[in-house]
Scaffold this motif. Structure first.
Motif, short mmCIF file in Angstrom:
data_model
loop_
_atom_site.label_atom_id
_atom_site.label_comp_id
_atom_site.label_asym_id
_atom_site.label_seq_id
_atom_site.Cartn_x
_atom_site.Cartn_y
_atom_site.Cartn_z
N SER A 147 78.64 -123.82 68.51
CA SER A 147 79.47 -123.16 67.50
C SER A 147 78.53 -122.40 66.52
CB SER A 147 80.43 -124.23 66.86
OG SER A 147 79.81 -124.93 65.92
N VAL A 148 79.09 -121.39 65.71
CA VAL A 148 78.69 -120.57 64.76
C VAL A 148 79.63 -120.70 63.39
CG1 VAL A 148 77.60 -118.50 64.03
CG2 VAL A 148 77.45 -118.82 66.54
N THR A 149 78.83 -121.33 62.44
CA THR A 149 79.74 -121.08 61.13
C THR A 149 79.05 -120.03 60.09
OG1 THR A 149 79.95 -123.59 61.54
CG2 THR A 149 80.14 -123.01 59.32
N TYR A 150 80.01 -119.42 59.63
CA TYR A 150 79.46 -118.48 58.43
C TYR A 150 80.16 -118.94 57.25
CZ TYR A 150 78.74 -115.47 62.59
OH TYR A 150 78.28 -114.88 63.82
N THR A 151 79.30 -119.06 56.22
CA THR A 151 79.64 -119.83 54.96
C THR A 151 79.27 -118.65 53.82
OG1 THR A 151 78.94 -121.87 55.77
CG2 THR A 151 79.20 -121.75 53.40
N TYR A 152 80.46 -118.57 52.96
CA TYR A 152 80.35 -118.08 51.79
C TYR A 152 80.56 -118.87 50.58
CZ TYR A 152 81.11 -113.85 54.48
OH TYR A 152 81.02 -112.79 55.65
N ILE A 153 80.20 -118.40 49.48
CA ILE A 153 80.41 -119.21 48.10
C ILE A 153 80.99 -118.27 47.21
CG2 ILE A 153 79.53 -120.49 46.27
CD1 ILE A 153 77.28 -121.49 47.80
N LEU A 154 82.18 -118.43 46.71
CA LEU A 154 83.18 -117.59 46.10
C LEU A 154 83.13 -118.38 44.62
CD1 LEU A 154 83.89 -116.90 49.03
CD2 LEU A 154 85.35 -115.58 47.84
N MET A 155 83.75 -117.43 43.60
CA MET A 155 84.25 -118.14 42.10
C MET A 155 85.32 -117.38 41.81
SD MET A 155 82.06 -118.44 38.69
CE MET A 155 82.28 -116.50 38.27
N ALA A 156 86.36 -118.27 41.56
CA ALA A 156 87.57 -117.59 40.93
C ALA A 156 87.48 -117.26 39.40
CB ALA A 156 88.58 -118.69 41.07
N LYS A 157 88.15 -116.20 39.18
CA LYS A 157 87.96 -115.34 38.06
C LYS A 157 89.45 -115.21 37.05
CE LYS A 157 85.96 -111.63 39.31
NZ LYS A 157 85.00 -110.26 39.35
N LYS A 158 90.53 -115.15 38.14
CA LYS A 158 91.76 -114.95 37.45
C LYS A 158 92.85 -115.96 37.99
CE LYS A 158 91.08 -109.90 37.42
NZ LYS A 158 91.74 -108.72 37.87
N THR A 159 93.89 -116.12 37.09
CA THR A 159 94.77 -117.20 37.46
C THR A 159 95.91 -116.30 38.69
OG1 THR A 159 95.92 -116.70 35.76
CG2 THR A 159 94.43 -118.49 35.63
N GLY A 160 96.53 -116.80 39.24
CA GLY A 160 97.40 -116.46 40.31
C GLY A 160 97.43 -116.92 41.49
N THR A 161 98.08 -116.49 42.49
CA THR A 161 98.23 -116.89 43.90
C THR A 161 97.50 -115.45 44.63
OG1 THR A 161 99.93 -118.33 43.83
CG2 THR A 161 99.52 -117.44 46.13
N PHE A 162 96.60 -115.88 45.57
CA PHE A 162 95.96 -114.48 46.15
C PHE A 162 95.66 -115.00 47.58
CE2 PHE A 162 94.49 -114.77 41.92
CZ PHE A 162 95.10 -113.51 41.32
#
Length: 605
Positions: A88-103
Motif C-alpha cells: 500500500s501507499v499512503t499520502y500524508t498532508y498536515i493542515l491547519m484550520a483557520k476559520k470556523t464552520g463546516t467545510f
C-alpha cells in the motif's frame, strides 16, 4: 445448466467487486477540529501501482502546512508453501484550520493499476478553539511532535528543511556581565544524529549548562510551517574584555534518514537489511556579535563582583579566650560572576592574627548565570584579653541593573576576649625567670688559642674544595637543563608522546568501566593534545587541513597522516554509531594508539 451459469456469474461479479475494493483510495482524517489546530489527512491506496495522485482543492478555511509525504508498506505471508504479497501507499498532508464552520475537502484522484479511481470527500467541522489551560499548555507543547518527513534517497536537504538558530539573551553588556547563548535545532526531516561543539573563545569565560542527554522535541511554527524543535545546547558566557566581540559560527554535522527505493523490501526483511540510507548534512549556526562596554572607573576596594548581590557577616562565638581561634563567616549571595569575587578585606584591631579564608562554593549554573552564595570562613586569633569591636565589612560591586557601583556594609561585630588557658593577657616582663636572658658576664674570660681554630685548617680547605666541586657540577647540570627548556617547541614535541600515553592509559580505565562519554573525551584530548605539542600549535588553531599540511612538511607519509585523521573522525563519531558500544570503544582506542605510534615511527625513520 442455468444453475451453473448463475454460480459462475456470481463468482465473476464477486471478483470484480473485490478488485474494485482493492483499488480504491481510502481517506483518513478527523471530522471535527478547533481553529489553529494542526491535523493529518491521509490517503491510503492498497497497491504500489499508483500514478498521478492529486488531492482535491482545499478550501480557504484550511492551510496546507506540509505534504504530501509518501510512505510505502509491504507485507509477505507464506501458508502451505504458497507466498502472498500485499502492499500500500499512503499520502500524508498536515493542515491547519483557520476559520470556523463546516467545510468539505473534495475527492482525491489517481490512476491505480491502470484505472482512474477517486476517494470519498471528507467533511470537517471547525469550531472556535477554547482558551487553553495555562497549567497544561506548556506540558502539552513539549509532548507534541510533528511527524518527520522521510524523503527519497538523493533528495536535496535545504535550509528550509533543517537549520539551527543561535541566540543571545543580550546584545550589549558590561564586562563580566553574564550572557545566555542558546542553540536550537529546527527540522522537518528525520534527523537521527547531530554533533557540534563550542570552540574555545578569546575574550569570554564560557560554561556549558548541562542539558538532558535524551533530547525531547516539540513543535514550533516558523513562517507558518511546523518544525520539530529542541534546545540543543546552552552556554553562560562572561566577557573578559570590552569592545565588539564575536561568537563565531559553528558547523554541526548531522545524519538524516532517507528512503532508498532501490532496496528490495523482501530481501531487507529476511536478510536484516534496511530500506533507508543515512545522509550526512552540515548545518551552520550563524555567528553573533556582542557589544561589551568597559566598567566605569573602579572605586577603591572594588571586589570584582558584577551582578546583583547581598552580604552578611557573623562570628561563630561571642566570647573566646586569648590565644583561642574564632571564625568569621562572610557570605555573598546573589547572581553574577560569583566565582571571580575577591576575598573581603578586614579592618581588625592589632591584637588579632588573621589567616587565609577557607572558601566554600555554594553556587550553581543556571540560565540566569551563576547563582547561589560564596562563603568565606576566616580564622582569627586574638592575643590579648579585652572587649573588641570588629568594624563592618565593606563590599563594593557593580550593579548591572542600575549600571552603577554599590557599596554594602555588614553590621559591626563585638567579641569579648577573656584570659586564656595559658595565662593570656597583658604580658609582665618585670620579673626574670631562669629562661630569660641574663646580664652579660664581665671579666674572667680566657683568650682562645689561635692554633685550635678551624679557619685555615686542613679540614677547612677540604670542605671548601668539596663545596666548590658540588657547585660546579650543579652549575653544569642546571645550565644544560636551562638550554633544553629554552627551546619550548622541542621540549613540548619531545614530551608529546609521553603525555598522550598517560591520557590513553586513563582512557583505557574508562573503557573498562564503560564510561563512554568520558572515554571519548579523553581519547580526543590525547589526539588533539599530541598533535598540538608535536606541531607547537595551540589546539584551538588546529584543523584537519593544517594538521595534514604540517605533518607532511615534517616528512610524515600520506598513509600515516590519513590514519591519524581517520582516528580523529572515528573517535568523534563512534559514540553515535550503532552496535555494541564496548566494541566501538575498543576499536576507537586501538585506532588512536596505532595513529600515534605510526607518527612516532615516521619521526624515527
Amino acid at each position: 445448466m442455468q444453475k451453473h451459469f448463475f454460480i459462475i456469474l456470481t463468482a465473476i461479479l464477486s471478483m470484480l467487486v473485490m478488485s474494485v475494493g482493492a483499488q480504491n483510495i481510502r481517506v483518513e482524517g478527523p471530522t471535527a477540529v478547533y481553529t489553529g489546530e494542526q491535523f493529518q489527512l491521509r490517503y491510503v491506496v492498497n497497491t504500489t501501482d499508483v500514478k498521478g495522485f492529486r488531492m482535491g482543492n482545499v478550501p480557504d478555511a484550511f492551510e496546507v502546512l506540509m505534504g504530501p509525504s509518501t510512505s510505502t508498506q509491504q507485507s509477505f505471508s507464506m501458508v502451505n508453501g504458497k507466498t502472498s504479497h500485499s502492499s500500500s501507499v499512503t499520502y500524508t498532508y498536515i493542515l491547519m484550520a483557520k476559520k470556523t464552520g463546516t467545510f468539505v475537502i473534495p475527492s482525491a484522484h489517481a490512476q491505480v493499476a491502470g484505472s482512474n479511481v477517486s476517494s470519498q470527500a471528507i467533511k470537517i467541522n471547525v469550531t472556535a478553539n477554547p482558551r487553553p489551560n495555562p497549567n497544561t499548555q506548556g506540558q502539552q507543547q513539549q509532548q507534541q511532535r510533528s511527524p518527520a518527513r522521510v524523503n527519497r534517497a538523493g533528495t536535496r536537504i535545504t535550509g528550509n528543511d533543517l537549520f539551527i538558530r543561535a541566540s543571545a539573551n543580550k546584545s550589549r553588556v558590561y564586562e563580566q556581565e553574564p550572557i545566555l547563548l542558546t542553540y536550537k535545532v529546527y527540522t522537518q526531516v528525520e534527523l537521527t544524529q547531530l554533533q557540534g561543539k563550542m570552540p574555545d573563545l578569546n575574550g569570554f569565560h564560557t560554561q556549558e549548562i548541562p542539558l538532558p542527554q535524551q533530547k525531547r522535541f516539540h513543535v514550533e511554527n516558523v513562517n507558518g510551517k511546523p518544525y520539530n524543535c529542541v534546545t540543543w545546547s546552552q552556554y553562560v558566557m562572561f566577557p573578559q574584555m570590552s569592545g565588539k566581540l564575536e561568537i563565531p559560527s559553528i558547523t554541526f554535522k548531522g545524519i538524516v534518514l532517507q528512503e532508498d527505493p532501490n532496496v528490495d523490501p523482501f530481501e531487507a526483511f529476511f536478510n536484516g537489511g534496511s530500506g533507508y540510507v543515512e545522509v550526512s548534512k552540515e548545518i551552520v549556526a550563524p555567528s553573533i556579535n556582542i557589544q561589551v562596554d568597559p566598567l566605569p572607573q573602579k572605586p577603591a576596594g572594588f571586589s570584582g563582583g558584577v551582578g546583583k548581590f547581598s552580604v552578611e557577616a557573623s562570628l561563630d562565638k561571642e566570647q573566646v579566650g586569648a590565644g583561642d581561634p574564632v571564625t568569621l563567616h562572610f557570605v555573598v549571595k546573589g547572581s553574577g560572576n560569583m566565582k571571580l569575587i575577591k576575598e573581603p578585606t578586614l579592618d581588625l584591631p592589632k591584637v588579632f592574627e588573621k589567616y587565609d579564608a577557607k572558601v566554600i562554593d555554594k553556587t550553581s549554573l543556571t540560565t540566569d548565570g551563576v547563582t547561589g552564595s560564596m562563603v568565606y570562613d576566616i580564622l582569627l586569633v586574638p592575643r590579648t584579653e579585652g572587649s573588641y569591636t570588629i568594624p563592618g565589612i565593606k563590599f563594593v560591586y557593580f550593579d548591572t541593573q542600575s549600571s552603577s557601583y554599590k557599596t554594602l556594609t555588614t553590621s559591626p561585630m563585638s567579641l569579648t576576649v577573656t584570659k586564656g588557658k595559658g595565662g593570656g593577657g597583658a604580658a609582665d616582663y618585670s620579673q626574670k625567670s631562669d629562661k630569660d636572658i641574663h646580664d652579660f658576664m664581665v671579666g674572667g674570660n680566657e683568650t682562645e688559642n689561635p692554633e685550635k681554630t678551624f679557619f685555615g685548617s686542613t679540614g677547612y680547605l677540604v670542605l671548601n674544595g668539596a663545596v666548590l666541586a658540588i657547585f660546579i657540577i650543579l652549575l653544569i647540570i642546571f645550565r644544560h637543563r636551562a638550554m633544553e627548556l629554552a627551546d619550548v617547541t622541542a621540549y613540548r614535541g619531545k614530551k608529546a608522546n609521553k603525555v598522550a600515553t598517560k591520557r590513553l592509559k586513563k582512557a583505557k580505565k574508562l573503557l573498562k568501566i564503560g564510561k563512554a562519554n568520558d572515554f571519548y573525551d579523553e581519547v580526543l584530548r590525547a589526539l588533539w593534545g599530541y598533535v598540538g605539542d608535536k606541531l607547537a600549535m595551540p589546539v584551538e588553531q588546529l584543523s584537519r587541513q593544517n594538521i595534514s599540511e604540517k605533518l607532511s612538511q615534517r616528512g610524515v607519509s600520506e598513509e600515516t597522516i590519513a590514519k591519524f585523521i581517520e582516528a580523529l573522525d572515528e573517535c568523534e563519531f563512534a559514540r553515535y554509531a550503532p552496535g555494541d558500544p564496548a566494541v566501538a570503544m575498543e576499536n576507537t582506542y586501538n585506532k588512536a594508539v596505532e595513529a600515534i605510534e605510526n607518527i612516532e615511527e615516521s619521526k624515527k625513520k
